[in-house]
Design an enzyme around this catalytic site. Sequence first.
Site, PDB file in Angstrom:
ATOM      1  CB  CYS A   1      -0.906  -0.036   1.237  1.00 17.37           C
ATOM      2  SG  CYS A   1      -1.784   1.490   1.589  1.00 17.37           S
TER       3      CYS A   1
ATOM      4  CB  CYS B   1       0.359   1.647   4.107  1.00 22.38           C
ATOM      5  SG  CYS B   1      -1.385   1.210   4.053  1.00 22.38           S
TER       6      CYS B   1
END
Length: 152
Positions: free
Chosen positions: A78, A81
């Site tokens: 991600c 993230c």
Amino acid sequence: MNTHLTADERGIILPCPACGTSNRIAYSKAAQQGRCGSCKAELPHVSAPVEITSAADFAALITQSTLPVVVDFWAPWCGPCQMMAPEFAKAAAKAAGTAILVKVNTDERQDIASQFRVQGIPAFALTKNGKVAAQTSGFQPADRLLAWMRNN
């Protein structure tokens, strides 16, 4: 700071800055200043994200911690993230002694993510006394994440 601390069912494993010995800080005593079991130096408060690797460790943490716990639900693939990781580390350093910040990899711990009904990542949950107090999602600069924690 890119280092993560580890934990088990009994507490957070914190290295002594003076001698390097691993010390376990019980979740129920995370707000207190500890001493190294080996050299007796004062241990710092937990100031880095704690990597959660099992549901049992996570359950013990949120039910036993006297401090609020901020959970970062993330995954290695991600992009947002990955951008969030240094901000989360900054937030952990600023919250030392007042909150415990933990990271849960949703690829490895889908059971924990589903318990919190995580739909997208990065996502954050705030727990107090074993109960969910608030949830939010999306990239959060460290100061905004800490303000969200304090307001909930």
